[in-house]
Scaffold this motif. Structure first.
Motif, mmCIF file in Angstrom:
data_model
loop_
_atom_site.group_PDB
_atom_site.id
_atom_site.type_symbol
_atom_site.label_atom_id
_atom_site.label_comp_id
_atom_site.label_asym_id
_atom_site.label_seq_id
_atom_site.Cartn_x
_atom_site.Cartn_y
_atom_site.Cartn_z
ATOM 1 N N ALA A 1 11.944 3.982 -9.385
ATOM 2 C CA ALA A 1 12.511 3.210 -10.492
ATOM 3 C C ALA A 1 12.275 3.918 -11.823
ATOM 4 C CB ALA A 1 11.906 1.814 -10.522
ATOM 5 N N LYS A 2 11.095 4.519 -11.986
ATOM 6 C CA LYS A 2 10.791 5.240 -13.216
ATOM 7 C C LYS A 2 11.697 6.461 -13.367
ATOM 8 C CE LYS A 2 6.867 7.342 -13.343
ATOM 9 N NZ LYS A 2 5.467 7.750 -13.460
ATOM 10 N N LYS A 3 11.917 7.185 -12.271
ATOM 11 C CA LYS A 3 12.799 8.348 -12.315
ATOM 12 C C LYS A 3 14.236 7.933 -12.596
ATOM 13 C CE LYS A 3 10.109 11.466 -9.475
ATOM 14 N NZ LYS A 3 10.067 12.317 -8.307
ATOM 15 N N ALA A 4 14.666 6.823 -12.026
ATOM 16 C CA ALA A 4 16.025 6.338 -12.278
ATOM 17 C C ALA A 4 16.200 5.958 -13.744
ATOM 18 C CB ALA A 4 16.327 5.144 -11.379
ATOM 19 N N LYS A 5 15.180 5.368 -14.332
ATOM 20 C CA LYS A 5 15.236 4.999 -15.751
ATOM 21 C C LYS A 5 15.368 6.249 -16.616
ATOM 22 C CE LYS A 5 12.550 2.884 -19.439
ATOM 23 N NZ LYS A 5 11.275 2.284 -19.810
ATOM 24 N N LEU B 1 8.133 2.061 -7.271
ATOM 25 C CA LEU B 1 7.922 2.127 -8.717
ATOM 26 C C LEU B 1 8.206 3.521 -9.256
ATOM 27 C CD1 LEU B 1 4.691 -0.046 -9.049
ATOM 28 C CD2 LEU B 1 7.040 -0.672 -9.659
ATOM 29 N N GLU B 2 7.820 4.546 -8.508
ATOM 30 C CA GLU B 2 8.083 5.921 -8.925
ATOM 31 C C GLU B 2 9.585 6.198 -8.959
ATOM 32 O OE1 GLU B 2 7.433 10.415 -7.200
ATOM 33 O OE2 GLU B 2 5.981 8.875 -6.653
ATOM 34 N N TYR C 1 0.817 -1.207 0.000
ATOM 35 C CA TYR C 1 0.000 0.000 0.000
ATOM 36 C C TYR C 1 0.857 1.265 0.000
ATOM 37 C CZ TYR C 1 -3.725 3.249 1.131
ATOM 38 O OH TYR C 1 -4.611 4.285 1.097
ATOM 39 N N PHE C 2 1.936 1.281 0.789
ATOM 40 C CA PHE C 2 2.750 2.478 0.930
ATOM 41 C C PHE C 2 4.085 2.387 0.192
ATOM 42 C CE2 PHE C 2 0.187 2.622 4.876
ATOM 43 C CZ PHE C 2 -0.453 3.826 4.634
ATOM 44 N N GLY C 3 4.764 1.274 0.269
ATOM 45 C CA GLY C 3 6.120 1.172 -0.249
ATOM 46 C C GLY C 3 6.218 0.903 -1.736
#
Length: 113
Positions: A27-31, A24-25, A17-19
């Motif tokens: 990971a998307k920014k790192a990509k 995912l956010e 719910y929280f983590g």
């Protein structure tokens, strides 16, 4: 035994719910930071969020890529400490993915602000 299982289920629920969304956010920014194309952008509009509701601020920018057409998108990952110093018309460096130009990440400011 049942108490241990309940605790594990409870911790897993909190993580999903929280983590998980935060993971995912990130990971998307790192990509985007790894594979993205760097470009210059001009700040068009700044809307500060409400601290009481933890609503993030939004900075509307016009991205000026080296190749291709300019486009407008929203930048939300500028450190909150910088938001009070930023002015409309300032230049920033961002990175974006060619396939999804609406997803951008902040790199740094150009010049002094």
């Amino acid at each position: 035994m049942e108490l241990g299982l309940c605790i594990i289920i409870l911790l897993a629920t909190f993580y999903f719910y929280f983590g998980l969304p935060k993971s995912l956010e990130l990971a998307k920014k790192a990509k985007i930071k790894l594979l993205g194309i760097e470009a210059q952008a001009t700040i068009l509009f700044i809307e500060e969020g409400d601290d009481a509701t933890s609503q993030p601020f939004k900075i509307q920018i016009q991205v000026e890529p080296v190749m291709g057409r300019n486009f407008v998108t929203v930048l939300t990952d500028v450190p909150r400490a910088y938001v009070s110093f930023v002015k409309v018309g300032a230049k920033v460096r961002i990175k974006y993915l060619v396939k999804n130009q609406k997803e951008v990440v902040f790199v740094n400011f150009i010049g002094q602000f």
